[in-house]
Design a protein around this motif. Sequence first.
Motif, PDB file in Angstrom:
ATOM      1  N   UNK A 181       5.543  -8.250  -7.528  1.00 24.42           N
ATOM      2  CA  UNK A 181       6.476  -8.260  -6.396  1.00 24.42           C
ATOM      3  C   UNK A 181       7.896  -8.594  -6.830  1.00 24.42           C
ATOM      4  N   UNK A 182       8.034  -9.405  -7.884  1.00 25.15           N
ATOM      5  CA  UNK A 182       9.350  -9.853  -8.335  1.00 25.15           C
ATOM      6  C   UNK A 182      10.108  -8.783  -9.119  1.00 25.15           C
ATOM      7  N   UNK A 183       9.410  -7.839  -9.712  1.00 29.32           N
ATOM      8  CA  UNK A 183      10.071  -6.861 -10.591  1.00 29.32           C
ATOM      9  C   UNK A 183      11.145  -6.032  -9.893  1.00 29.32           C
ATOM     10  N   UNK A 184      10.891  -5.480  -8.693  1.00 29.78           N
ATOM     11  CA  UNK A 184      11.964  -4.708  -8.042  1.00 29.78           C
ATOM     12  C   UNK A 184      13.213  -5.548  -7.766  1.00 29.78           C
ATOM     13  N   UNK A 185      13.060  -6.840  -7.539  1.00 27.78           N
ATOM     14  CA  UNK A 185      14.203  -7.719  -7.324  1.00 27.78           C
ATOM     15  C   UNK A 185      15.065  -7.880  -8.567  1.00 27.78           C
ATOM     16  N   UNK A 218       9.020   3.211 -13.080  1.00 31.61           N
ATOM     17  CA  UNK A 218       9.815   4.433 -12.912  1.00 31.61           C
ATOM     18  C   UNK A 218      11.206   4.233 -13.503  1.00 31.61           C
ATOM     19  N   UNK A 219      11.573   2.954 -13.711  1.00 29.35           N
ATOM     20  CA  UNK A 219      12.873   2.632 -14.300  1.00 29.35           C
ATOM     21  C   UNK A 219      12.831   1.216 -14.854  1.00 29.35           C
ATOM     22  N   UNK A 220      13.432   1.028 -16.018  1.00 26.73           N
ATOM     23  CA  UNK A 220      13.537  -0.306 -16.608  1.00 26.73           C
ATOM     24  C   UNK A 220      14.690  -1.086 -15.996  1.00 26.73           C
ATOM     25  N   UNK A 221      15.518  -0.425 -15.195  1.00 26.24           N
ATOM     26  CA  UNK A 221      16.673  -1.096 -14.603  1.00 26.24           C
ATOM     27  C   UNK A 221      17.563  -1.669 -15.699  1.00 26.24           C
ATOM     28  N   UNK A 224      10.398 -15.898 -16.505  1.00 24.92           N
ATOM     29  CA  UNK A 224      11.123 -14.692 -16.899  1.00 24.92           C
ATOM     30  C   UNK A 224      10.366 -13.958 -18.003  1.00 24.92           C
ATOM     31  N   UNK A 225       9.836 -14.704 -18.960  1.00 27.70           N
ATOM     32  CA  UNK A 225       9.054 -14.104 -20.047  1.00 27.70           C
ATOM     33  C   UNK A 225       7.851 -13.366 -19.490  1.00 27.70           C
ATOM     34  N   UNK A 226       7.212 -13.927 -18.495  1.00 23.81           N
ATOM     35  CA  UNK A 226       6.045 -13.291 -17.856  1.00 23.81           C
ATOM     36  C   UNK A 226       6.438 -11.949 -17.246  1.00 23.81           C
ATOM     37  N   UNK A 227       7.586 -11.901 -16.623  1.00 20.03           N
ATOM     38  CA  UNK A 227       8.061 -10.652 -16.005  1.00 20.03           C
ATOM     39  C   UNK A 227       8.345  -9.591 -17.067  1.00 20.03           C
ATOM     40  N   UNK A 228       9.010  -9.991 -18.138  1.00 23.27           N
ATOM     41  CA  UNK A 228       9.301  -9.041 -19.210  1.00 23.27           C
ATOM     42  C   UNK A 228       8.020  -8.537 -19.856  1.00 23.27           C
ATOM     43  N   UNK A 229       7.090  -9.449 -20.108  1.00 21.66           N
ATOM     44  CA  UNK A 229       5.827  -9.065 -20.740  1.00 21.66           C
ATOM     45  C   UNK A 229       5.028  -8.119 -19.842  1.00 21.66           C
TER      46      UNK A 229
END
Length: 96
Positions: free
Chosen positions: A46-50, A72-75, A9-14
Amino acid sequence: MSLSMNSVFARRLYLCWLLNNEQKPNVPKLMEITGWPRRTLQDVLKALPGMGVGLEFVQQGVRNNDGYYQLSSWGPLDPHWIERHSEQLLAAIEHG
């Protein structure tokens, strides 16, 4: 303040933080910055849009992979929180 977080999760946020703060971030540039293998970066992208994050690839050039990524969006994510905790996110990734 100590931040206990799953390294995935940290990797995705970073990576979101990098996409927002780097000039025209593409996979080779992100590999250079992070030291992560190509496959890891591609999996995280690939995981970010999910997660509800809006991610676009901006085509530049004639080849399919010539271009860069942009948010385009932080969601549901809070970019200010990520900015304040970027060093702790890196630590979670390194120790995960």
